[in-house]
Write a protein that holds these residues in place. Structure first.
Motif, short mmCIF file in Angstrom:
data_model
loop_
_atom_site.label_atom_id
_atom_site.label_comp_id
_atom_site.label_asym_id
_atom_site.label_seq_id
_atom_site.Cartn_x
_atom_site.Cartn_y
_atom_site.Cartn_z
N TYR A 188 1.77 2.15 11.07
CA TYR A 188 1.16 1.21 11.99
C TYR A 188 0.43 0.07 11.29
O TYR A 188 -0.17 -0.77 11.95
CB TYR A 188 0.16 1.95 12.89
CG TYR A 188 -0.85 2.76 12.11
CD1 TYR A 188 -1.89 2.14 11.42
CD2 TYR A 188 -0.74 4.14 12.01
CE1 TYR A 188 -2.79 2.87 10.67
CE2 TYR A 188 -1.64 4.89 11.27
CZ TYR A 188 -2.67 4.25 10.61
OH TYR A 188 -3.56 4.98 9.86
N CYS A 189 0.41 0.03 9.97
CA CYS A 189 -0.46 -0.88 9.23
C CYS A 189 -0.22 -2.35 9.60
O CYS A 189 0.88 -2.87 9.43
CB CYS A 189 -0.29 -0.70 7.72
SG CYS A 189 -1.41 -1.73 6.76
N CYS A 223 0.83 -1.20 0.00
CA CYS A 223 0.00 0.00 0.00
C CYS A 223 0.86 1.25 0.00
O CYS A 223 1.68 1.46 0.90
CB CYS A 223 -0.93 0.02 1.21
SG CYS A 223 -2.14 1.37 1.15
N CYS A 282 1.10 3.84 5.83
CA CYS A 282 0.82 4.03 7.26
C CYS A 282 1.80 3.17 8.08
O CYS A 282 1.87 1.96 7.88
CB CYS A 282 -0.61 3.65 7.58
SG CYS A 282 -1.82 4.54 6.58
N GLU A 326 0.85 8.71 8.34
CA GLU A 326 0.24 8.20 7.11
C GLU A 326 0.69 9.09 5.95
O GLU A 326 -0.09 9.90 5.45
CB GLU A 326 -1.29 8.24 7.25
CG GLU A 326 -1.81 7.65 8.53
CD GLU A 326 -3.17 8.19 8.96
OE1 GLU A 326 -3.87 7.47 9.69
OE2 GLU A 326 -3.52 9.34 8.58
N THR A 350 -5.25 -4.09 2.42
CA THR A 350 -4.62 -2.87 1.91
C THR A 350 -5.69 -2.02 1.21
O THR A 350 -6.73 -2.52 0.82
CB THR A 350 -3.48 -3.18 0.93
OG1 THR A 350 -3.98 -3.94 -0.18
CG2 THR A 350 -2.38 -3.97 1.63
N ASP A 351 -5.41 -0.73 1.07
CA ASP A 351 -6.45 0.21 0.66
C ASP A 351 -6.74 0.13 -0.84
O ASP A 351 -5.84 0.29 -1.67
CB ASP A 351 -6.01 1.64 1.01
CG ASP A 351 -7.18 2.60 1.11
OD1 ASP A 351 -8.04 2.58 0.22
OD2 ASP A 351 -7.24 3.35 2.09
N GLN A 361 -5.79 3.47 -2.79
CA GLN A 361 -4.46 4.05 -2.68
C GLN A 361 -4.11 4.73 -4.00
O GLN A 361 -4.79 4.52 -5.02
CB GLN A 361 -3.45 2.97 -2.32
CG GLN A 361 -3.36 1.82 -3.31
CD GLN A 361 -2.33 0.78 -2.89
OE1 GLN A 361 -1.14 1.00 -3.01
NE2 GLN A 361 -2.81 -0.36 -2.38
N ARG A 415 1.34 -4.95 6.96
CA ARG A 415 2.73 -4.96 6.51
C ARG A 415 3.35 -6.36 6.48
O ARG A 415 4.04 -6.72 5.52
CB ARG A 415 3.58 -4.03 7.38
CG ARG A 415 3.39 -2.54 7.06
CD ARG A 415 4.28 -1.67 7.95
NE ARG A 415 4.17 -0.25 7.63
CZ ARG A 415 4.90 0.38 6.72
NH1 ARG A 415 5.81 -0.32 6.05
NH2 ARG A 415 4.74 1.65 6.48
N HIS A 452 0.00 4.19 0.58
CA HIS A 452 -0.31 5.12 1.66
C HIS A 452 0.78 5.12 2.73
O HIS A 452 1.06 6.14 3.34
CB HIS A 452 -1.65 4.76 2.30
CG HIS A 452 -2.83 5.26 1.53
ND1 HIS A 452 -4.09 4.72 1.65
CD2 HIS A 452 -2.95 6.28 0.62
CE1 HIS A 452 -4.94 5.37 0.86
NE2 HIS A 452 -4.27 6.30 0.22
N THR A 473 -7.62 8.68 11.74
CA THR A 473 -6.77 8.34 12.88
C THR A 473 -6.54 9.55 13.79
O THR A 473 -6.41 9.41 15.01
CB THR A 473 -5.42 7.81 12.38
OG1 THR A 473 -5.66 6.82 11.38
CG2 THR A 473 -4.62 7.20 13.51
N GLU A 493 5.65 -0.21 1.03
CA GLU A 493 5.17 1.09 0.55
C GLU A 493 5.55 1.37 -0.89
O GLU A 493 4.92 2.21 -1.55
CB GLU A 493 5.74 2.21 1.43
CG GLU A 493 5.48 2.05 2.91
CD GLU A 493 6.19 3.10 3.73
OE1 GLU A 493 6.23 4.28 3.29
OE2 GLU A 493 6.72 2.77 4.80
#
Length: 359
Positions: A84-85, A78, A82, A206, A136-137, A140, A88, A80, A195, A103
């Motif tokens: 904290y995702c 992703c 983030c 993010e 995942t988004d 994105q 991952r 994005h 968030t 990423e």
């Protein structure tokens, strides 16, 4: 392979500072600076996209912690970014790092819409809500070019199949034409993750996600199109974003959200060291306090994988967050539970050459 921190200039716009190995690596290597190649001499990290041709796209889930049984992932990794995702670690299954690889080295599945149509057309298929964005988004940045999510929505709309979407991406506004029609038929709703409302903090947490204000605008536009929106105050980061819980819920309610949910920060596998490194880089004065709170909420560990506890945490601190959420939701007129999406409208559309029914 473990690497030293990559220079800030090279990883500008990225959250992770390193590309650590994964728990699946058979060999562990340590990079040593021999003076011949300097990181600052390397070009900036660019997003690379490879293509995967899936044999199937609907995946099944049996976890009691989530409210769906089926999901689709248009992308792996992703952009994005983030920090904290929780997704991952899934990049390690591809032989890639959960750090910067997650990423920057992405996988697109352009044949997903066609494959989905074939799976939905199977005579044995029984419809249940499909969730998208749970790993995942789907919105994105690379979706703007690849348009895989758009294609998936077109298929689901044609089949009158229910879908729940979770995203931080405002690109979802592009698909309001489809989402509005599906929502009117009781076939879709959307969850928007917020968030924090602090722009600078969001940019660090993010880095390639639209700003909090922009996400609130997306909630407003979806709501005006008749799409029910749930604000997801997730994850709550102890000592960093938890004090914003009520403000996030109120801002989203004012934008048009009708429901809300929250999840405690969870740091499975490789996410924990990545997040701790990020804390030491951006908030060294708060790092120890944040991690102490995280461990307090997860039974003394960075992460508790037990079902029933991993999403909410345990102990006095976690109970306090849950109580604040309940009070705020009641005061703001938000709901936690929404009626189920419809499955009775599902039908396989006729194809060229099919014999049509007379009645």
């Amino acid at each position: 392979m473990s690497l030293p921190d990559i220079s800030a200039e090279r990883r500008k716009g990225r959250a992770a500072a390193t590309n650590p190995g994964s728990r699946f690596d058979r060999l562990q290597a340590e990079a040593v600076d021999d003076g011949w190649e300097r990181d600052e001499d390397q070009p900036p990290l660019r997003t690379e996209v490879s293509v995967e041709r899936p044999r199937k796209v609907i995946t099944r889930n049996s976890s009691p912690d989530v409210g769906f049984e089926r999901s689709i992932n248009p992308y792996r990794g992703c952009e994005h970014g983030c920090i904290y995702c929780f997704a991952r670690p899934t990049h390690a299954y591809l032989g890639l790092s959960p750090g910067l690889d997650f990423e920057t080295r992405l996988v697109a599945r352009p044949e997903a819409p066609a494959r989905l149509a074939r799976e939905l057309s199977a005579t044995s298929y029984l419809p249940k809500v499909i969730a998208i964005g749970t790993n995942t988004d789907p919105y994105q940045p690379i979706e703007r070019e690849h348009r895989i999510m758009r294609g998936i929505l077109e298929v689901l709309s044609e089949f009158r199949h229910p879908v729940g979407i979770v995203t931080k991406g405002t690109l979802i506004e592009r698909d309001i034409d489809i989402l509005g029609e599906m929502a009117a038929a009781g076939l879709t709703r959307v969850g928007i993750s917020v968030t924090t409302l602090e722009r600078d903090l969001a940019r660090r947490l993010e880095p390639r996600v639209p700003s909090p204000a922009r996400r609130l605008k997306a909630i407003e536009r979806l709501a005006k199109a008749g799409v029910e929106v749930r604000v997801m105050a997730s994850p709550m980061v102890p000592g960093l974003t938890d004090m914003e819980l009520e403000r996030i819920l109120e801002a989203a309610r004012d934008a048009g959200a009708v429901a809300a949910s929250w999840i405690m920060l969870r740091l499975p596998h490789e996410v924990s060291p990545l997040f701790r490194d990020w804390l030491e880089t951006h908030y060294p004065d708060r790092a120890a306090r944040v991690m102490a709170r995280v461990r307090e909420a997860h039974g003394g560990r960075d992460y508790d994988p037990e079902w029933g506890r991993r999403m909410r945490g345990q102990g006095q601190y976690a109970e306090l967050i849950a109580a604040r959420f309940r009070v705020a939701v009641k005061r703001l007129g938000l709901t936690h539970d929404l009626p189920p999406l419809r499955t009775d409208l599902f039908r396989v559309p006729p194809r060229p050459g099919d014999q049509l029914e007379l009645f």
